[in-house]
Design a protein around this motif. Structure first.
Motif, PDB file in Angstrom:
ATOM      1  N   SER A  54     -45.178  25.535  13.938  1.00  0.00           N
ATOM      2  CA  SER A  54     -46.305  24.604  13.841  1.00  0.00           C
ATOM      3  C   SER A  54     -46.902  24.338  15.213  1.00  0.00           C
ATOM      4  O   SER A  54     -48.120  24.385  15.404  1.00  0.00           O
ATOM      5  N   PHE A  55     -46.036  24.091  16.193  1.00  0.00           N
ATOM      6  CA  PHE A  55     -46.494  23.795  17.561  1.00  0.00           C
ATOM      7  C   PHE A  55     -47.251  24.983  18.148  1.00  0.00           C
ATOM      8  O   PHE A  55     -48.288  24.806  18.789  1.00  0.00           O
ATOM      9  N   MET A  56     -46.706  26.171  17.939  1.00  0.00           N
ATOM     10  CA  MET A  56     -47.357  27.352  18.513  1.00  0.00           C
ATOM     11  C   MET A  56     -48.723  27.561  17.873  1.00  0.00           C
ATOM     12  O   MET A  56     -49.697  27.873  18.559  1.00  0.00           O
ATOM     13  N   PHE A  57     -48.779  27.369  16.563  1.00  0.00           N
ATOM     14  CA  PHE A  57     -50.052  27.512  15.847  1.00  0.00           C
ATOM     15  C   PHE A  57     -51.072  26.501  16.357  1.00  0.00           C
ATOM     16  O   PHE A  57     -52.212  26.829  16.689  1.00  0.00           O
ATOM     17  N   ALA A  71     -33.490  24.936  10.701  1.00  0.00           N
ATOM     18  CA  ALA A  71     -34.738  25.223   9.983  1.00  0.00           C
ATOM     19  C   ALA A  71     -35.869  24.320  10.480  1.00  0.00           C
ATOM     20  O   ALA A  71     -37.010  24.768  10.638  1.00  0.00           O
ATOM     21  N   LEU A  72     -35.536  23.070  10.770  1.00  0.00           N
ATOM     22  CA  LEU A  72     -36.541  22.133  11.273  1.00  0.00           C
ATOM     23  C   LEU A  72     -37.072  22.598  12.622  1.00  0.00           C
ATOM     24  O   LEU A  72     -38.280  22.583  12.877  1.00  0.00           O
ATOM     25  N   PHE A  73     -36.164  23.044  13.489  1.00  0.00           N
ATOM     26  CA  PHE A  73     -36.574  23.595  14.787  1.00  0.00           C
ATOM     27  C   PHE A  73     -37.551  24.740  14.596  1.00  0.00           C
ATOM     28  O   PHE A  73     -38.586  24.820  15.255  1.00  0.00           O
ATOM     29  N   GLU A  99     -25.889  20.448   7.087  1.00  0.00           N
ATOM     30  CA  GLU A  99     -26.928  19.749   7.829  1.00  0.00           C
ATOM     31  C   GLU A  99     -27.350  20.514   9.079  1.00  0.00           C
ATOM     32  O   GLU A  99     -28.475  20.365   9.546  1.00  0.00           O
ATOM     33  N   LYS A 100     -26.444  21.328   9.627  1.00  0.00           N
ATOM     34  CA  LYS A 100     -26.825  22.149  10.796  1.00  0.00           C
ATOM     35  C   LYS A 100     -27.973  23.068  10.417  1.00  0.00           C
ATOM     36  O   LYS A 100     -28.869  23.330  11.227  1.00  0.00           O
ATOM     37  N   PHE A 101     -27.938  23.560   9.175  1.00  0.00           N
ATOM     38  CA  PHE A 101     -28.982  24.461   8.722  1.00  0.00           C
ATOM     39  C   PHE A 101     -30.314  23.734   8.639  1.00  0.00           C
ATOM     40  O   PHE A 101     -31.358  24.294   8.964  1.00  0.00           O
ATOM     41  N   ILE A 102     -30.276  22.460   8.223  1.00  0.00           N
ATOM     42  CA  ILE A 102     -31.502  21.660   8.166  1.00  0.00           C
ATOM     43  C   ILE A 102     -32.100  21.564   9.570  1.00  0.00           C
ATOM     44  O   ILE A 102     -33.306  21.731   9.768  1.00  0.00           O
ATOM     45  N   ILE A 103     -31.243  21.286  10.540  1.00  0.00           N
ATOM     46  CA  ILE A 103     -31.712  21.121  11.924  1.00  0.00           C
ATOM     47  C   ILE A 103     -32.286  22.429  12.446  1.00  0.00           C
ATOM     48  O   ILE A 103     -33.365  22.453  13.054  1.00  0.00           O
ATOM     49  N   MET A 130     -39.432  25.495  11.968  1.00  0.00           N
ATOM     50  CA  MET A 130     -40.714  25.073  11.391  1.00  0.00           C
ATOM     51  C   MET A 130     -41.575  24.377  12.430  1.00  0.00           C
ATOM     52  O   MET A 130     -42.782  24.627  12.539  1.00  0.00           O
ATOM     53  N   MET A 131     -40.961  23.496  13.214  1.00  0.00           N
ATOM     54  CA  MET A 131     -41.736  22.766  14.236  1.00  0.00           C
ATOM     55  C   MET A 131     -42.237  23.723  15.311  1.00  0.00           C
ATOM     56  O   MET A 131     -43.351  23.588  15.802  1.00  0.00           O
ATOM     57  N   LEU A 132     -41.405  24.692  15.658  1.00  0.00           N
ATOM     58  CA  LEU A 132     -41.803  25.665  16.683  1.00  0.00           C
ATOM     59  C   LEU A 132     -43.031  26.443  16.230  1.00  0.00           C
ATOM     60  O   LEU A 132     -44.014  26.585  16.975  1.00  0.00           O
TER      61      LEU A 132
END
Lengths: 637, 122
Positions: free
Chosen positions: B20-23, B12-14, B6-10, B16-18
């Protein structure tokens, strides 16, 4: 470029400090962090952080210390320090082995794929809507900016035009709740970000992703006693993530700035998670967290609180019906938990906060009267089954119907899990279709939007259970494996097509930012030339981004005055002043002249393509500003 | 490699969101930059007084502007004015040279096919 990078870095630091750190430390101080999975810790920390920061801001505002960057940063650091101290003081000597029920590798891969698709689809949608244009978001950000500008908690009031054509003294309004504005103010204070930027929408986007994760962990909790727990949770994620990702209450609520609802959609599953865990495991600390989450909901969104209370009552009813024989024993267990010192303390503190320190704006008789009673309009009289199916998504609705039926007969998932799920879905369907039976007077489409989350969980359960039932045992199948596989893919295609078609219908390239930035430029021009006595009237019908104009003036929620939607002036159920309409539509009429004299309006902002001719005919109006989308007229006295 | 679960999910989520946010932040930055909007604006330097000084704020590709000052409907001043992209030019109009009593003073500015006007009535 350098400025862009530094502003981005400050934004991410602010997000971490405001939206993750306080919640994590609170969880740490319970000394039972290891009882949660890592994904649960992550999601719960986010939700708890919002609530903690809200209360810190309220305390800073009410205590007179004032709200500024130093005070809120100090508050967060002191809070985390106290949590750390509690953790280390009560820390046990012996290192306990942490046993967590982790996801398998395959499950992790599936979850990652689904999260990637969800974020990707929503990002594509947001590229046309991320710029600040939405009406509701503009209204909300005014209050957040007011907190930053004044260092005080906002006083939710607005001034209307009276029957004597003058602007009355401001009166309280119950439309806004403090929890909708505090985290945005906090992030703006720490990061220095301008409100008229992408940051509010990005924060809401993050809240929405976390609420999807909350549904995932809630599904895992509800079905933890079943063999297919992870599959059901992953299926829930599939039904709530990449599918139906854009229509309300998903991405559209983000771009529309429906803040309270978006945060409420995070708090509801988190609160349910805590309540289910608390009653199943009979742990008082979990009940404390549940009450804390409920308190956060109370301070964030009235409608979500209303829905949650009804869902809990219905869950209790279902529990009593399904566990009638053991209800006396259960009630004794509940009483034992509620009478524990930690629960009594938190209930007393919560009551003190609600009734003494900071009363939520909607807790007054007039606001309650508008929500309770026989539906006053057709839009509050309930929606049809077809409309409910469309809101829930046809595919999801079909499986949820099957799942709801199955849930009555299931025994293995846990009595609290079963009761909460049945109660949550059941009450929302009833509130959407027949609100008059429950004396609810709230727009039915708003209620119906809440049905999406429980429908996704129950539909996921039905889907997985259906295929599990087809496989009777290790070497026995009710259906030939090939047919079962075909059936599986048929259903998956049906669900995926329905969900993706819903996305495509919402995905439009309809950005109004080019028009809105002209509105902002005109507002900036006016704000540089206004004196205290100048009154501005703007149009809401044809000006883009007009609700953000007040952020340039910061002279009250009702400044500038606004000509609203035309149909509102004809609404007999809610009579309103006509001045704002008359002054723009018919400026030379006797009624308008009285309005100009009474309100002292001397600046008019409108769309020159639609509304300029009636002013150009008048000698006492000057056109002092002209761009493609905005014209400003000045009334010479 | 240690299984992160689950750490990997977190993580990876960070990530992806980063991204997305930068874009999205870059998109928003570009969208809200007036210089990308191909618009120009005309306004009086002082909207409330008798001053006729006006300003042209140019965020369009066209930098060749032409302005006319009309007293009632008669053109009294006419001139070309270059305003580069991203700049604002102030055009002072000495009131003393014009007979303002009971007149409508109109300023019309054109750039290519686009025309805008502002006016004050005296």
């Amino acid at each position: 470029m350098f400025q862009f990078i530094t502003s981005q870095l400050m934004f991410y630091v602010a997000i971490a400090l405001v939206l993750f750190v306080p919640g994590y430390f609170l969880l740490l101080s319970t000394r039972r962090k290891n009882n949660f999975s890592i994904l649960e810790i992550f999601t719960i920390s986010f939700g708890l952080s919002i609530i903690i920061v809200d209360f810190l801001m309220i305390i800073l505002g009410k205590s007179g210390i004032g709200i500024n960057r130093l005070s809120i940063l100090s508050g967060i650091i002191i809070f985390c320090g106290i949590c750390c101290a509690v953790f280390y003081y009560f820390k046990k000597e012996k290192n306990e082995e942490i046993v967590r029920d982790e996801l398998s590798k395959k499950s992790v891969v599936l979850v990652l794929i689904l999260l990637f698709l969800t974020i990707f689809i929503k990002t594509i949608y947001f590229q046309d809507t991320i710029s600040p244009t939405s009406t509701d978001l503009g209204h909300h950000m005014y209050w957040s900016k007011q907190i930053v500008a004044t260092g005080n908690l906002p006083v939710y009031e607005k001034a209307d035009i009276g029957s004597d054509y003058t602007i009355e003294s401001p009166k309280p309004i119950a439309d806004f709740i403090i929890g909708e504005h505090l985290i945005f103010a906090t992030i703006a204070l720490i990061s220095g970000k301008d409100f008229i930027s992408s940051f509010p929408s990005l924060v809401l986007f993050l809240v929405q992703i976390m609420s999807i994760l909350a549904i995932f962990i809630l599904s895992r909790e509800i079905f933890k006693n079943t063999k297919h727990r992870d599959m059901i949770a992953i299926m829930s994620l599939f039904l709530i993530g990449p599918l139906y990702a854009l229509a309300s209450p998903q991405a559209k609520f983000v771009s529309g700035g429906v803040i309270g609802n978006a945060i409420g959609n995070l708090f509801i599953p988190l609160a349910m998670l805590f309540y289910i865990k608390a009653f199943s495991e009979k742990k008082a600390y979990l009940l404390s967290l549940a009450i804390f989450a409920t308190l956060g909901l109370v301070y964030t969104h009235h409608l979500s609180t209303f829905v949650f209370i009804f869902a809990t009552i219905f869950a209790l009813l279902f529990f009593i019906i399904l566990n009638f024989r053991t209800i006396k024993f259960e009630a004794k267990e509940w009483l034992k938990m509620f009478l524990s010192p930690s629960i009594i303390s938190i209930i007393i503190l919560s009551a003190a906060f609600i009734f003494i320190i900071c009363v939520p704006t909607y807790l007054n008789s007039s606001a309650i009267d508008t929500a309770v009673g026989t539906p006053s309009k057709d839009s509050r009289a309930g929606i049809t089954l077809t409309q409910l199916k469309t809101t829930a998504g046809e595919a999801r609705f079909a499986f949820a119907f099957l799942g709801f039926t199955l849930l009555f007969f299931v025994r293995k998932i846990g009595k609290y899990n079963q009761a909460f799920l049945l109660g949550w879905l059941g009450i929302l369907v009833l509130m959407s279709l027949k609100p008059d039976l429950l004396f609810i007077d709230i727009p039915s489409t708003r209620i119906a939007s809440y049905v999406v989350f429980p429908v996704a969980i129950v539909a996921a359960y039905a889907f997985v259970r259906l295929f599990a039932l087809l496989k009777a045992g290790e070497n026995k199948n009710y259906l030939k494996p090939l047919f079962a596989l075909l059936l599986f893919f048929t259903f998956m295609i049906f669900i995926a097509v329905d969900g993706l078609r819903d996305n495509s219908q919402t995905l439009t390239s309809n950005s109004s930012i080019k028009k809105s930035i002209q509105t902002y430029a005109a507002s900036k021009y006016l704000s540089n030339h206004l004196s205290e006595s100048d009154i501005v009237l703007k149009d809401h019908n044809y000006l883009s981004g007009d609700s953000w104009i007040k952020l340039f003036f910061m002279r009250g929620y009702s400044y500038p005055l606004s000509r609203g939607y035309f149909k509102r002036y004809e609404d007999e159920t809610k009579p309103r002043e006509q001045c704002t309409n008359q002054m723009i539509s018919l400026p030379s009429s006797p009624e308008a002249q009285k309005c100009f004299a009474g309100t002292k309006t001397n600046f008019i902002m409108l769309n020159p393509k639609i509304d300029s001719s009636q002013f150009q005919r008048l000698k006492n109006f000057w056109q002092i500003y002209a761009s493609d989308e905005v014209g400003i007229f000045y009334k010479k006295s | 490699m240690k299984y992160l679960g689950e750490k990997f999910i977190i993580l990876a989520l960070f990530g992806m969101m980063l991204l997305s946010f930068m874009f999205l932040s870059a998109v928003e930055s570009k969208n809200t930059n007036l210089d990308n909007s191909n618009v120009w604006t005309l306004y009086f330097a002082d909207p409330k007084s008798d001053s006729l000084d006006f300003m042209i704020e140019n965020h369009s590709k066209n930098s060749d502007f032409r302005y006319k000052i009309l007293v009632d409907k008669k053109v009294v001043i006419e001139s070309d004015l270059p305003v580069p992209l991203g700049e604002t030019k102030n055009v002072p109009i000495p009131k003393e040279t014009l007979d303002l009593s009971n007149r409508k003073i109109t300023i019309i500015v054109t750039a290519g096919d686009n025309k805008k006007e502002i006016y004050k009535n005296f």
